[in-house]
Enzyme design. Structure first.
Site, PDB file in Angstrom:
ATOM      1  N   ASP A  17     -50.261   1.474 -55.122  1.00  0.00           N
ATOM      2  CA  ASP A  17     -48.841   1.274 -55.177  1.00  0.00           C
ATOM      3  C   ASP A  17     -47.993   1.758 -55.411  1.00  0.00           C
ATOM      4  O   ASP A  17     -48.086   2.552 -56.529  1.00  0.00           O
ATOM      5  CB  ASP A  17     -48.819  -0.200 -55.734  1.00  0.00           C
ATOM      6  N   ARG A  77     -50.417  -9.436 -64.280  1.00  0.00           N
ATOM      7  CA  ARG A  77     -49.972  -8.072 -64.077  1.00  0.00           C
ATOM      8  C   ARG A  77     -48.361  -7.853 -62.766  1.00  0.00           C
ATOM      9  O   ARG A  77     -48.020  -8.529 -62.353  1.00  0.00           O
ATOM     10  CB  ARG A  77     -51.635  -7.447 -63.078  1.00  0.00           C
TER      11      ARG A  77
END
Ligand code: FRU
Length: 517
Positions: free
Chosen positions: A49, A173
């Site tokens: 990511d 998260r």
């Protein structure tokens, strides 16, 4: 906490060790013929990511999930790079290494998060992962700051949120933080009872957080866990982007709607796809100095398991993972997102050929003659008024024996754009399709970026996007246009050779011998 008695090196020592590890193989990666020429990737090893995207003091910063010890996912660090133009990137030392009780263990590390400018202080908010006595992993939210934009210090009071709220679970998260008036807000991805959720917090100082409630959640059809939520205003609307787990091919979805800061609730009545390709996940957006809302995504995805096969052959050459080209977001009059490659990419254009008003006749081939290349930008505009073909489009990255080919084609009956990468190798045998509405002017514009192992297709000025990785052999560089079952007229065709953004890479090649048809 299980780890608390372990004496381990300091954060800085672990950052130094990680930098040395990447340094030791970066030369090998730089020589890899599959290394992307103008897509961001780490100097070596694994990335996933994009994190902490921010325009800070006149520069763009890109952090990324990074395993600096190998080409597959492992304990997560934050890699770091910056850019003045969103195209050329300068690598910086690793920003975060797992080093503390709240972010240190092999099944975790410093997970995804965001960056903000806290009154001049460069501040990162990320997810830490704690291995508990019972073997369960707990996810917590943490803060780190930097005064020089290079070296980051973890906040001694971490974690700043050390439990999921009642509406969440241990999957908790990927905080995305923004300021609204004088208050900081944070959205965190989570789930409960099989439904993905975006949970909202607020704070005045980025250290003390109050839980507000569920910003938005799946109704049971939009995924079992929402990873990497991103939430931002666009025009007079708000947009929520999430990467849902358990939603098959729907890798990243967005919802456009309204935000009520009084109740902390975001409402919207439909969702759409952010990208229809195989490889686009966990995007993050940020606002730049020109007021543009820019999105970058990880050009991979998780579900190509098992891993050793899934992430493609670059793993054997010590790297895996690239970022998409940056895309500017806007809303069209129907309330849908439009995604357009940033203008700055035009600075990479080199040799150019342009053709206007010509016909692609049924089953013709080799129309582009000697054209070839693996770092190209192609813009083709097709006229559908007089089209009687069933299918037409481009063949890319073709080998001379025809065994390797990637298709980007339009089916006029189904009104679908189809991406086919099945003539490559056994692990890539798949097709992606999506509906493309053709508007009144009856043209189809395909804007394609090709870069060694990647293909991004922007359709009709970014109404639809498809991003995918392909792994043909480096020598397969043929490109052609085709039409089946009839003829299609092309209004224009532009092809550019694109320059590499890496100084040492001089190997972007194309031959453009044919000046015209
Ligand atoms: C998404 C993701 C995030 C997590 C990170 C770990 O790709 O699973 O939810 O923070 O990757 O690397």
């Amino acid at each position: 906490m299980l780890n608390s008695k372990i004496k381990r090196p300091s954060h800085q020592e672990l950052v130094d060790k990680a930098n040395e590890s990447v340094e030791s193989v970066k030369e090998v990666v730089a020589k890899d013929p599959q290394r992307c020429a103008y897509h961001f990737m780490a100097p070596a090893y694994w990335i996933n990511d994009p994190n902490g995207l921010i325009y800070f003091r006149g520069e763009y910063h890109l952090f990324y999930q990074h395993n600096p010890y190998g080409p597959l996912w492992g304990a997560m660090h934050w890699g770091h790079a910056k850019s003045k133009d969103l195209v050329h990137w300068e690598y910086l030392p690793i920003a975060l290494a797992p080093s503390e009780d709240y972010d240190y263990h092999e099944r975790g590390g410093c997970f995804s998060g965001s960056a903000v400018d806290d009154n001049g202080l460069f501040t990162l908010i990320y997810t830490g992962t704690v291995l508990e006595k019972d073997g369960q992993v707990k996810q917590v939210q943490c803060v780190a700051t930097s005064t020089d934009g290079i070296t980051f210090t973890k906040y001694p009071g971490n974690p700043v949120i050390n439990q999921p709220p009642v509406d969440g679970s241990s999957d908790f998260r990927d905080p995305k933080v923004w300021k609204h008036h004088d208050t900081w807000y944070m959205v965190v991805g989570s789930c409960k009872n099989g439904k993905g959720k975006a949970l909202l917090y607020k704070s005045l100082d980025l250290r003390n957080w109050d839980y507000v409630g569920v910003l938005a959640e799946s109704d049971g059809t939009k995924g079992t866990m929402w990873e990497c939520p991103d939430f931002f205003p666009l025009g007079d609307k708000y947009v929520l982007i999430v990467s849902p787990m358990g939603m098959d091919n729907h890798k990243v979805i967005y919802m456009v709607g309204n935000m009520d800061y009084g109740t902390g609730r975001f409402t919207s009545d439909r969702y759409e796809e952010v990208d229809y390709g195989f490889d686009f996940y966990a995007p993050q957006t940020f606002l730049d100095g020109q007021g543009r809302r820019i999105m970058i995504g990880w050009m991979n995805s998780w579900d190509w398991m098992p891993w050793f096969k899934s992430f493609g052959p670059t793993v054997t050459n010590n790297w895996c993972g690239i970022m998409s080209v940056p895309r500017v977001l806007s809303l069209d009059s129907d309330g849908r997102l439009i995604f357009q490659p940033v203008e700055e990419l035009k600075s990479l254009r080199r040799q150019h050929r342009q053709f206007k008003d010509f016909e692609i006749v049924q089953d013709s081939s080799n129309i582009l003659g000697d054209f070839k290349g693996n770092c190209l930008e192609v813009i083709g505009e097709f006229d559908l008024n007089s089209c009687n073909a069933n299918e037409f489009g481009f063949k890319l990255r073709c080998s001379s024996d025809g065994k390797e080919q990637t298709y980007v084609k339009y089916n006029t009956k189904a009104k679908e754009l189809i991406f086919v990468r099945n003539k490559l190798d056994a692990s890539s045998e798949e097709i992606r399709r999506c509906k493309v509405e053709i508007s009144n002017n009856k043209t189809l514009k395909l804007h394609i970026f090709i870069d060694r192992i990647s293909v991004e297709v922007f359709v009709n000025e970014g109404k639809v996007v498809m991003s995918s990785n392909i792994y043909p052999s480096p020598s397969s560089q043929g490109i052609d246009i085709f039409s089946h079952g009839g003829t299609v007229k092309m209004i224009s065709l532009d092809v550019w050779q694109l320059k590499s953004i890496w100084q040492e890479d001089k190997s972007c090649t194309i031959s453009l011998h044919r000046e015209s048809f």
